[in-house]
Design an enzyme around this catalytic site. Structure first.
Site, mmCIF file in Angstrom:
data_model
loop_
_atom_site.group_PDB
_atom_site.id
_atom_site.type_symbol
_atom_site.label_atom_id
_atom_site.label_comp_id
_atom_site.label_asym_id
_atom_site.label_seq_id
_atom_site.Cartn_x
_atom_site.Cartn_y
_atom_site.Cartn_z
ATOM 1 C CB ALA A 1 -0.931 -0.021 1.208
ATOM 2 C CG HIS A 2 -1.232 4.968 0.499
ATOM 3 N ND1 HIS A 2 -2.249 5.866 0.250
ATOM 4 C CD2 HIS A 2 -1.585 4.322 1.635
ATOM 5 C CE1 HIS A 2 -3.148 5.769 1.205
ATOM 6 N NE2 HIS A 2 -2.772 4.844 2.053
#
Lengths: 345, 345, 345
Positions: free
Chosen positions: B237-238
């Site tokens: 994820a980010h």
């Protein structure tokens, strides 16, 4: 396309009750079917729908036929019969043979005259596309790879170098066959890649769901038996063998060199670690983790079921002290035992 | 390509026992190797195969060499040596520099003269493809993205705008680098998108397995260290950072802003929630869920192992009453304690 | 693009403290922001950064504004305000209408004059691309499929035949909409395919993460409500319905015919089995497995949390004997009960 109810009965060993000349055009659900459609009863909890459905005909088992006034096709196995009727009424879209102008096909590739190679497809050196195969838009068929007769790559499918797809297979978008296995040797703090030199070989009649990945073998091959059905987003590691007619649901991961038997079913999100042997006719429930070989047919599980979070949190917290709890129980049992012996004496 | 056993010994600090002039053409498994091939012993449980293999030579550790009559390459670490021998004998396929006529390359992109841009590739404005990079069929290199020297995008890889891939990386089909992170702000009943403005930066020597996805940072960047090895179908994820030489197996999900240390290993289907810190040299077993930071090197787990379903069902049912069971145990202990005190008095 | 702080306050119902004429050019994090940038406080544990950030302005709630000396935009909900400011400052890249020369568009497809069809895209017979839609590189829009106004397919997206995407949707690379559902009827040892005849219908404002797959309905349709947000690598099976504004994290699998309510949130790697009903406002924690319908709003869980592996191994081993342990506890309780009764008499 329309087929009479009588013709369906003849083809699929059924018996018509009602109008044998009814022309059936589509397969549909009890809810959405109209007068040209045929439906079936998927679960007896929907028996009441037999009275309300607008379906022209319904496929039913003998004991359920009394619940419907209109035309009925009575068969032994309605689900299976419905599958076959739907296959007959709704075949895969026809295609003209040839290749789209935008396809890039190596001069050394062999593409059957009856096959179709779609737009933006790449077919590399020495690849082979056999009779009546369909290679949909944007697929990549690697060097010396093979796609068997009547197989259908819907679109955006990648077949790696030297991998082969059997006959009558169906591969959905995003499938990757023949990516490198995950093989590295420790080299101090770093990882040295072990070149992945094997292939992937798919049998006949295999279906592979969208975005599923199957790695090539490290040295030998990854083998997927005939009739295997793979759902979306499955990961099959290098050197795995899967026996014929095994069906696997989404997100299942099978680690390297594991052998799965025939006719197994594996529920969604289950994991199977590497170097195991799973015999034929094993059924693994959704979300389970298999870490040891399974030598006996049957059902296996390690799934936990969600409950209200507050209640679960208390139970799970106790689990993290279960070893201690077990020891406390043992202490009590011993004290009791000692107490009993003293009082018996 | 063929290399003598003597030459392999010289390159990889080994010692030949047997025929030093034997010409080795391929790396293979003990089962499939022929007289031109070199194999190795992957596990001592296969020692008996040393007598039966048709391999021309086998890479062995000193103590195992006595189990084989034929030619042997004796080294300290056979697995690592085999990796290097296989790399030498089976290099990545050579390619001619240039670009396929069907590639769509922006005039403002910079593509090194020694690189290859394959059929149906798109290279957008300002992107950079460096020396000896290979961009396989159907890849998309977004605006101002960069692919480092000698990196190989096998095919069907997407590199999002302004993301960068280091040198000597290997990205398999279906990889998506730089999709938007999952960032939304609650707005009454709806979700407002938080634009994802960061990039993804991959170090050198990173391998990314098929269909793995790495999201761009929300505001800052998602960072993948050098030497990191990612299996298929991983989701990062980010704003995640992953330290050098960490290896991660299939289906691992790492939620936003979590930092993973160096030299960690993470087993398949493990999950790590967001905003955590995992130090160097942490090993997480397959299927575990990490929900708190890990500040000490070592192994961590919450995996459960499948057992026959009927037995498991009974155990799992009890788990849903474990808190109650713990309280019942406590009551018994207290009663016992009271009883003992009364009798001691 | 630059917007003054005063203008931001006007648009988003805020109040400026400091320089209203400050020209803001970018949204950034407190760590990376410079004098032309606006940041926000994502968590009060970072309050100390308000003193050190070089941001030109910071979006803060009233009670936090005192912690910063420089310019502040005071609003009720800083996260939501930041999302809107970032949307304003960083809109999706503009595009020119038209179609790239390499796109293959059926003559029977209808493409709005204001839409863009990118390189290597395929738009099949009867498909419809509506006003201001953006179809990025390498997408496939199947026969009679539809993409709604202002929707953006970033690239490498597949929309299957007759599926439809609503307005203002955002689909990331590798998304597959409309792959076949996993439907087979048992036929002796083999599986007969049940043709998957339904479609997928996405509402408006739906975001779908990279490599997520949504299967078409078997007979009826798979329905994704408006405002639904799907992370990467999710699998949604045939005939699932998802209610408006539900948000689902990566690797969630939802099996066939399950209905999910509105405004639900589902954590990463959770699984939901088939034919269930989940009401509105249900929240499922990461890694949980839902196997029964949920009829009451609230949080649900079956997640286990990793602990040091040695400790976990002991606890998990006890779990595999929990039924027996529970019976031993019961025996002790009964003995105690009997003992107490004897001594009371």
């Amino acid at each position: 396309m329309a087929v009479t109810l009588a013709e369906l009965a003849r083809r699929f060993q059924g018996r018509v009750r009602g109008n044998p000349d009814l022309a059936i055009k589509r397969a549909a659900s009890l809810d959405s079917a109209g007068p040209d459609d045929i439906a079936y009863l998927s679960d007896r909890k929907f028996l009441a729908k037999l009275a309300s459905t607008a379906a022209g005909a319904v496929i039913l088992a003998e004991p359920d036929a009394a619940h419907r006034a209109g035309s009925v096709l009575i068969v032994e196995n309605p689900h299976l019969c419905f599958a076959r009727v739907a296959q007959l009424l709704h075949p895969a879209p026809a295609f003209r043979p040839g290749a789209h102008a935008s396809a890039v096909i190596s001069p050394s590739a062999r593409v059957a005259a009856s096959a179709w190679v779609g737009p933006h497809v790449v077919v590399e050196d020495g690849a082979e596309i056999k009779d009546d195969a369909y290679i949909g838009p944007g697929c990549l068929v690697g060097a010396r790879a093979a796609v068997g007769a009547r197989s259908r790559l819907v679109g955006h499918v990648v077949i790696g170098d030297r991998c082969s797809v059997g006959e009558d297979c169906l591969l959905h978008p995003g499938v990757v066959i023949g990516s490198d296995g995950f093989g590295f040797a420790k080299d101090g703090e770093q990882w040295q890649k072990v070149p992945q030199l094997g292939h992937v070989i798919l049998g006949h009649g295999v279906e592979v769901g969208a975005n599923t990945t199957i790695d090539r073998g490290a040295l030998d091959d990854t083998l997927i038996g005939s009739g295997v059905k793979l759902d979306n987003q499955i990961q099959i590691a290098h050197n795995v063998h899967i026996g014929d007619n095994t069906a696997i649901a989404a997100f299942v991961g099978i680690a390297g060199s594991t052998r799965i038997g025939k006719r197994c079913t594996i529920g969604g999100q289950a994991g199977i670690t590497g170097h195991l042997e799973i015999v034929d006719d094993v059924h693994i429930t959704a979300g389970s983790l298999v870490t040891t070989s399974i030598r006996q047919a049957g059902a296996y599980s390690s799934s936990l079921k969600a409950e209200p979070a507050e209640k679960w949190r208390r139970n799970a917290a106790r689990l993290h002290h279960l070893d201690e709890m077990s020891q406390r129980l043992k202490v009590l049992e011993e004290k009791w035992q000692q107490h009993s012996e003293e009082h018996d004496n």
